[in-house]
Design an enzyme around this catalytic site. Structure first.
Site, PDB file in Angstrom:
ATOM      1  N   TYR A  21      -4.494  32.432  27.894  1.00 32.50           N
ATOM      2  CA  TYR A  21      -2.954  32.227  28.177  1.00 32.50           C
ATOM      3  C   TYR A  21      -3.183  32.915  29.544  1.00 32.50           C
ATOM      4  O   TYR A  21      -1.856  32.410  30.131  1.00 32.50           O
ATOM      5  CB  TYR A  21      -2.235  33.651  27.672  1.00 32.50           C
ATOM      6  CG  TYR A  21      -2.236  32.651  26.000  1.00 32.50           C
ATOM      7  CD1 TYR A  21      -0.811  32.037  25.147  1.00 32.50           C
ATOM      8  CD2 TYR A  21      -2.625  33.442  24.436  1.00 32.50           C
ATOM      9  CE1 TYR A  21      -0.759  31.711  24.300  1.00 32.50           C
ATOM     10  CE2 TYR A  21      -2.178  32.619  23.616  1.00 32.50           C
ATOM     11  CZ  TYR A  21      -1.100  31.970  23.092  1.00 32.50           C
ATOM     12  OH  TYR A  21      -0.739  31.625  22.163  1.00 32.50           O
ATOM     13  N   GLU A  23      -0.799  35.259  16.173  1.00 30.46           N
ATOM     14  CA  GLU A  23      -2.430  34.577  16.568  1.00 30.46           C
ATOM     15  C   GLU A  23      -3.452  35.702  15.920  1.00 30.46           C
ATOM     16  O   GLU A  23      -4.009  35.627  15.076  1.00 30.46           O
ATOM     17  CB  GLU A  23      -2.839  34.206  17.843  1.00 30.46           C
ATOM     18  CG  GLU A  23      -2.012  33.269  17.763  1.00 30.46           C
ATOM     19  CD  GLU A  23      -1.510  31.971  19.455  1.00 30.46           C
ATOM     20  OE1 GLU A  23      -3.178  32.798  19.705  1.00 30.46           O
ATOM     21  OE2 GLU A  23      -1.065  31.505  19.713  1.00 30.46           O
TER      22      GLU A  23
END
Length: 403
Positions: free
Chosen positions: A95, A137
């Site tokens: 990310y 997630e």
């Protein structure tokens, strides 16, 4: 936590995103994949070439900006995105890479309009979204790993069997190469498979619905070969058809997905599919035949002819075992050998009038899967005869949501 000023700046960006969102995400993906080419093996290049990932991200960023004051309303979308991410092994450290390139892309497109305050606001907004996705997630990874036979990310699977279902459609029966068990999964869920594609020089992931009910000891995927192995759509399907043989080993993600059915419910259910969209319907019908055989079930299917009808035996076997089940098969291009009333029930496409025959109960749930134009037309037809949106469930193959 975003400040009031940062929220105002994000909301002020909405007109720019409405007009230039796709330009932004296209620039972003190009920048990121050039700067971090190792991510080409994470993001499916077919979706990149078609522009699907760029469009999907543009829609997501715009929705996030519009709901920046209350991102909780996007919880369903966030979970679907997180599920897709989990099937390709996205990890928290990635990310930071995505954020760096996305914020830089925003600055490069806005130029002087990208004030330090605006950049700071978007940096904070991105981190908020990243934290939300990472947490979602991780929860999915934990759920997948902490069940009997479960795992997270990738697991080597051996092709135990390969079955030619019909013209251009092959089923692969996958079993753990480590000899361990498989977890139970919900009918309608999917996995990703990952393999090296020589033509690209890359490892590539691709998502496929599990086309068989849980409990067999295998994960079966049923793959339609798309004509033209140089096209984005056909590259992976042709690769699997040509090269994946019995005994080969391929990486497979843990099952996930929300396009599932409440097997124990009692209200009627109508499955409407076209082409390879039959794959999630088969495990749903098989599971109902075993666990709730008295439920009222209708199966409506459209394909060209008998040579393009995969998994037919499975459907007919399941339907025949349910006293309140019926099927209707439509052939758009029947062959001379195809017999109406035997091989199929009607010629042509599924019409509103024909759907009306299966919509007598307002409590019925409708499950749609097939090409996007097909699902759009069926959903519109259902709404036109009074079926409310919450009763219509759909699955679009690829990336993003067709709606």
């Amino acid at each position: 936590m975003l400040t009031a000023n940062q929220i105002a700046l994000i909301k002020a960006s909405v007109p720019f995103l409405e007009e230039h969102g796709l330009e932004l995400t296209t620039h972003f993906y190009r920048r990121m994949l050039e700067g971090n080419p190792e991510l080409k093996s994470v993001f499916n290049q077919a979706h990149q070439m078609k522009g699907e990932q760029q469009m999907s991200l543009a829609v997501a960023v715009l929705a996030y900006a519009k709901n920046i004051e209350n991102p909780a309303v996007l919880a369903g979308a966030v979970r679907r995105i997180a599920q897709k991410h989990c099937t390709i092994g996205i990890r928290p450290e990635q990310y930071a890479i995505v954020g760096r390139h996305l914020i830089a892309s925003l600055g490069e497109l806005l130029g002087e309009a990208a004030t330090p305050e605006l950049v700071d606001a978007w940096t904070a907004a991105y981190q908020q979204l990243a934290d939300l996705l990472i947490a979602t997630e991780q929860k999915i990874y934990d759920e997948q790993a902490n069940v009997e036979g479960g795992w997270s990310s990738w697991r080597p699977m051996r092709v135990a069997n390969r079955v030619e279902e019909c013209r251009d459609v092959v089923s692969f029966y996958l079993e753990p190469a480590d000899g361990g068990p498989l977890p139970a999964y919900a009918p309608g869920q999917y996995v990703s498979v990952r393999t090296f594609v020589k033509e690209l020089g890359l490892v590539q992931p691709r998502q496929y619905t599990i086309s068989q009910a849980s409990g067999t000891g295998f994960i079966r995927i049923t793959v339609k070969r798309i004509a033209g192995d140089t096209t984005p759509e056909g590259r992976m399907s042709n690769h699997l058809h040509k090269y994946l043989k019995t005994g080969d080993v391929i990486d497979v993600s843990a099952p996930t997905g929300d396009f599932t059915i409440d097997v124990k419910a009692e209200h009627p259910v109508v499955f409407i599919a076209a082409g390879i969209g039959i794959t999630p319907m088969v495990p749903m019908i098989e599971t109902l035949a075993t666990e709730n055989p008295l439920r009222e079930v209708h199966f409506i299917y459209s394909t060209q002819n008998s040579e393009t009808y995969p998994l037919r035996a499975e459907v007919e076997r399941a339907v025949s075992g349910m006293p309140n089940a019926a099927s209707a098969v439509f052939f758009t291009k029947p062959l001379e050998k195809d017999r109406i009333g035997v091989d199929y029930n009607a010629e042509g496409r599924i019409s509103v009038d024909e759907l009306r025959n299966f919509c007598q109960n307002p409590d019925a749930d409708f499950y749609l899967c097939g090409p996007i134009p097909f699902m759009k037309s069926i959903a519109e037809a259902l709404r036109s005869i009074g079926i409310i949106a919450p009763r219509i469930h759909s699955e679009a193959f690829g990336t993003g949501d067709w709606e």
